[in-house]
Design a protein around this motif. Structure first.
Motif, mmCIF file in Angstrom:
data_model
loop_
_atom_site.group_PDB
_atom_site.id
_atom_site.type_symbol
_atom_site.label_atom_id
_atom_site.label_comp_id
_atom_site.label_asym_id
_atom_site.label_seq_id
_atom_site.Cartn_x
_atom_site.Cartn_y
_atom_site.Cartn_z
ATOM 1 N N LEU A 419 1.728 78.011 -66.636
ATOM 2 C CA LEU A 419 3.097 77.909 -67.132
ATOM 3 C C LEU A 419 3.587 79.248 -67.677
ATOM 4 C CD1 LEU A 419 2.895 74.441 -68.948
ATOM 5 C CD2 LEU A 419 3.978 74.948 -66.748
ATOM 6 N N GLY A 420 2.670 79.994 -68.312
ATOM 7 C CA GLY A 420 3.031 81.324 -68.801
ATOM 8 C C GLY A 420 3.389 82.261 -67.649
ATOM 9 N N PHE A 421 2.577 82.257 -66.602
ATOM 10 C CA PHE A 421 2.902 83.082 -65.430
ATOM 11 C C PHE A 421 4.174 82.592 -64.754
ATOM 12 C CE2 PHE A 421 -1.696 84.398 -65.324
ATOM 13 C CZ PHE A 421 -1.459 85.751 -65.461
ATOM 14 N N GLY A 422 4.401 81.267 -64.804
ATOM 15 C CA GLY A 422 5.639 80.741 -64.238
ATOM 16 C C GLY A 422 6.859 81.268 -64.968
ATOM 17 N N ALA A 423 6.768 81.317 -66.307
ATOM 18 C CA ALA A 423 7.883 81.864 -67.095
ATOM 19 C C ALA A 423 8.099 83.346 -66.767
ATOM 20 C CB ALA A 423 7.606 81.672 -68.588
ATOM 21 N N ILE A 424 6.980 84.083 -66.647
ATOM 22 C CA ILE A 424 7.084 85.504 -66.286
ATOM 23 C C ILE A 424 7.705 85.652 -64.901
ATOM 24 C CG2 ILE A 424 5.749 87.584 -65.759
ATOM 25 C CD1 ILE A 424 3.740 86.676 -67.895
ATOM 26 N N GLY A 425 7.251 84.834 -63.951
ATOM 27 C CA GLY A 425 7.789 84.895 -62.600
ATOM 28 C C GLY A 425 9.267 84.550 -62.551
ATOM 29 N N TYR A 426 9.692 83.584 -63.364
ATOM 30 C CA TYR A 426 11.106 83.204 -63.408
ATOM 31 C C TYR A 426 11.968 84.350 -63.923
ATOM 32 C CZ TYR A 426 15.309 80.562 -64.581
ATOM 33 O OH TYR A 426 16.613 80.115 -64.673
ATOM 34 N N VAL A 427 11.492 84.992 -64.992
ATOM 35 C CA VAL A 427 12.234 86.131 -65.558
ATOM 36 C C VAL A 427 12.261 87.291 -64.554
ATOM 37 C CG1 VAL A 427 12.255 87.863 -67.398
ATOM 38 C CG2 VAL A 427 11.750 85.473 -67.935
ATOM 39 N N MET A 428 11.117 87.580 -63.923
ATOM 40 C CA MET A 428 11.068 88.654 -62.938
ATOM 41 C C MET A 428 12.005 88.377 -61.772
ATOM 42 S SD MET A 428 6.972 89.530 -62.820
ATOM 43 C CE MET A 428 7.195 90.848 -61.609
ATOM 44 N N ASP A 429 12.064 87.115 -61.355
ATOM 45 C CA ASP A 429 12.948 86.751 -60.247
ATOM 46 C C ASP A 429 14.412 86.957 -60.623
ATOM 47 O OD1 ASP A 429 13.316 85.615 -57.586
ATOM 48 O OD2 ASP A 429 14.130 83.871 -58.609
ATOM 49 N N LYS A 430 14.792 86.570 -61.842
ATOM 50 C CA LYS A 430 16.168 86.736 -62.288
ATOM 51 C C LYS A 430 16.528 88.209 -62.452
ATOM 52 C CE LYS A 430 17.325 82.425 -62.448
ATOM 53 N NZ LYS A 430 18.302 81.908 -61.463
ATOM 54 N N LEU A 431 15.554 89.027 -62.863
ATOM 55 C CA LEU A 431 15.793 90.465 -63.040
ATOM 56 C C LEU A 431 15.549 91.237 -61.750
ATOM 57 C CD1 LEU A 431 14.133 91.022 -66.547
ATOM 58 C CD2 LEU A 431 16.564 90.709 -66.010
ATOM 59 N N ARG A 432 15.252 90.503 -60.658
ATOM 60 C CA ARG A 432 15.052 91.107 -59.327
ATOM 61 C C ARG A 432 13.850 92.049 -59.279
ATOM 62 N NH1 ARG A 432 19.048 89.573 -56.083
ATOM 63 N NH2 ARG A 432 21.048 88.937 -56.981
ATOM 64 N N PHE A 433 12.786 91.672 -59.994
ATOM 65 C CA PHE A 433 11.505 92.366 -59.840
ATOM 66 C C PHE A 433 10.770 91.725 -58.663
ATOM 67 C CE2 PHE A 433 12.403 93.779 -64.075
ATOM 68 C CZ PHE A 433 11.704 94.966 -64.225
ATOM 69 N N PRO A 434 10.319 92.496 -57.680
ATOM 70 C CA PRO A 434 9.612 91.901 -56.530
ATOM 71 C C PRO A 434 8.274 91.313 -56.943
ATOM 72 C CG PRO A 434 9.470 94.297 -56.443
ATOM 73 C CD PRO A 434 10.407 93.962 -57.571
ATOM 74 N N LEU A 435 7.931 90.142 -56.402
ATOM 75 C CA LEU A 435 6.681 89.471 -56.755
ATOM 76 C C LEU A 435 5.484 89.864 -55.890
ATOM 77 C CD1 LEU A 435 7.974 85.862 -57.536
ATOM 78 C CD2 LEU A 435 7.474 87.712 -59.133
#
Length: 502
Positions: A419-435
């Motif tokens: 869930l922690g990585f999910g929150a990080i991934g959600y924020v990165m996605d909104k800020l357009r950081f490539p995964l």
């Protein structure tokens, strides 16, 4: 080297493996057809459930999902003008106008035939190119392998496009995650913060599910999809065997698109979207009636779909031989290999030839099955899946994610970490950081560290050992070209335009 390829065929023909590929293709079509979902997310959710399976069965599921999802994205692209996957964007250009004219069924049949042809071409390319490339890489020592890892990280960062700084930050985050746990040489704890659960490091499945599966589900729940769609209600579908003669005129487009897709797939960071757009543009340029494109030209659907499927297996050529995934899905598949104890790279072909070559056969069978399963599923009844309530779908996926992650070690700590990585991934996605750089950093981070330290121990601490032979020097030159090449090219282009304007 191709004898191992033939020896790997009989096990793949077993009932369990054929069933796994079949189920994977059907699941992939369904996932690709639901906007907001992707093959990357589907495989991320699937990986935890493959722990108890035979590696070949697990990989067969992944191969089937990958093939099916790439075609499945064409279904909403044709019916709703909403690409089910990013690679299906070019399919909307002519697919949706065809559906508006009552030819939605024919558009989907062109898509499935083209997808199958592209997938078959890609699987054959994987079989022909990966074995000799793996033989060459067997001559690489620790220093060369280290530079390959560095080249892979730089490639995925700088070839993804967009903001290079964000790509670099994403990769560094992945490398940081890779060093959490016990030092592989001295056994010291690193960044565990007193948590015993982190001594073995962070399981790649937890990272994949959190980063790739959770953010799309959150988006799915945030923006429900309107279900009114006249094109989905009236596909005008004919039996596919009746429409095949009308498609034979696309043979040049299929050959051209397959070659483009294979080439783009081998390039790290390019992906099916680029292949589809390039194939579409080239086919339109070669067409005798380019003015009809964008108004419901079936050849446009064929060009886009054959290329984005020809990208699938070919993206695994650098992934399997060098550990450098060409796409985000390839990166997730590398994670699937790792959890089954299979280390991507040249040793994979030496130590596990039955698995890796069987995996190639599964890709080929998946592409062939796609022609039959996709042709039957692209009907009025299948179009109703687009009307499934998205909140219900998102809730089911979240439950599956929680169960899958908890089943890895049977502890809630992994669920909280996901869930922690999910929150990080959600924020990165909104800020357009490539995964993809995060996953690649996790995969290559520990791998590069181990080989760097091994090379330095062989060289008795002399850093010049990293540049001691021509292979290392060539790899360094390639890395420098990847890093500085786009900047130099852009400046030359700007200077040329300024000179033309002056």
């Amino acid at each position: 080297m191709y004898s191992d390829l033939l020896h790997a065929l009989p096990p793949v023909l077993g009932l369990a493996n054929i069933l796994a590929v079949t189920i994977g293709v059907i699941a992939g079509i369904i996932v690709g057809a639901l906007p907001g979902l992707s093959a990357t997310m589907a495989i991320s959710v699937l990986v935890p459930f493959t722990f108890g399976l035979d590696p070949l069965v697990a990989l067969g599921l992944m191969a089937g999902i990958y093939n099916g999802a790439m075609y499945g994205g064409a279904i909403p692209a044709v019916l709703l003008r909403i690409p089910g996957t990013p690679a299906a964007v070019a399919t909307t250009f002519d697919g949706y106008p065809m559906a508006q004219k009552g030819e939605g069924g024919f558009a989907l049949q062109v898509a499935v035939v083209s997808s199958s042809i592209g997938g078959i071409a890609s699987a054959i390319a994987l079989m022909l190119l990966a074995p000799p490339l793996s033989k060459v890489t067997l001559f690489f020592g620790p220093a060369e392998v280290f530079w390959i890892a560095v080249f892979g990280l730089c490639s995925i960062i700088f070839l993804l496009g967009g903001n290079v700084v964000k790509g670099l930050i994403s990769a560094c985050f992945g490398v940081f995650v890779s060093v959490v746990g016990s030092d592989p040489i001295f056994g010291n704890d690193r960044y565990t913060f007193g948590q015993l659960e982190l001594l073995d490091g962070i399981n790649i499945v937890i990272l994949l599910v959190g980063l790739y599966a959770l953010p799309p589900v959150i988006d799915l729940l945030e923006s429900p999809l309107k279900t009114e769609n006249a094109a989905a209600d009236n596909l005008g579908t004919e039996p596919i065997w009746r429409t095949l003669p009308r498609m034979f005129r696309f043979w040049k487009t299929w050959i051209r698109g397959s070659l483009i897709g294979i080439w783009i797939g081998i390039l790290p960071g390019a992906g099916g979207s680029m292949a589809a757009f390039m194939s579409y543009n080239e086919a339109r340029r070669a067409s005798k009636t380019p003015e009809t494109w964008g108004q419901g030209e079936p050849e446009g659907v064929a060009a886009a779909e054959v290329a984005n499927n020809a990208d699938t297996a070919s993206a695994l050529i650098p992934a399997l031989t060098l550990g450098i995934p060409g796409t985000a899905v390839a990166a997730v598949m590398l994670g699937g290999l790792l959890i089954h104890g299979l280390q991507p790279g040249p040793m994979l072909f030496r130590d596990n030839p039955d698995v890796v070559f069987g995996f190639m056969w599964q890709f080929l069978f998946g592409a062939i099955l796609l022609l039959f399963l996709g042709g039957s599923l692209a009907t009025n009844s299948f179009a109703k899946l687009l009307k499934l309530p998205r909140p219900l779908l998102g809730s089911i996926i979240i439950v599956l994610m929680l169960i899958g992650v908890y089943s890895i070690h049977g502890r809630m700590f992994d669920v909280y970490l996901m869930l922690g990585f999910g929150a990080i991934g959600y924020v990165m996605d909104k800020l357009r950081f490539p995964l993809p750089p995060v996953v690649l950093g996790l995969i290559l981070g520990g791998f590069s560290e181990e080989n760097l330290r091994l090379a330095l121990r062989i060289g008795r601490g002399d850093w010049s050992v990293l540049l001691a032979n021509h292979t290392s020097q060539i790899l360094v030159a390639m890395t420098v070209a990847v890093v500085f090449g786009p900047t130099i090219k852009r400046r030359l282009w700007d200077g040329r335009n300024a000179g033309a304007q002056g």
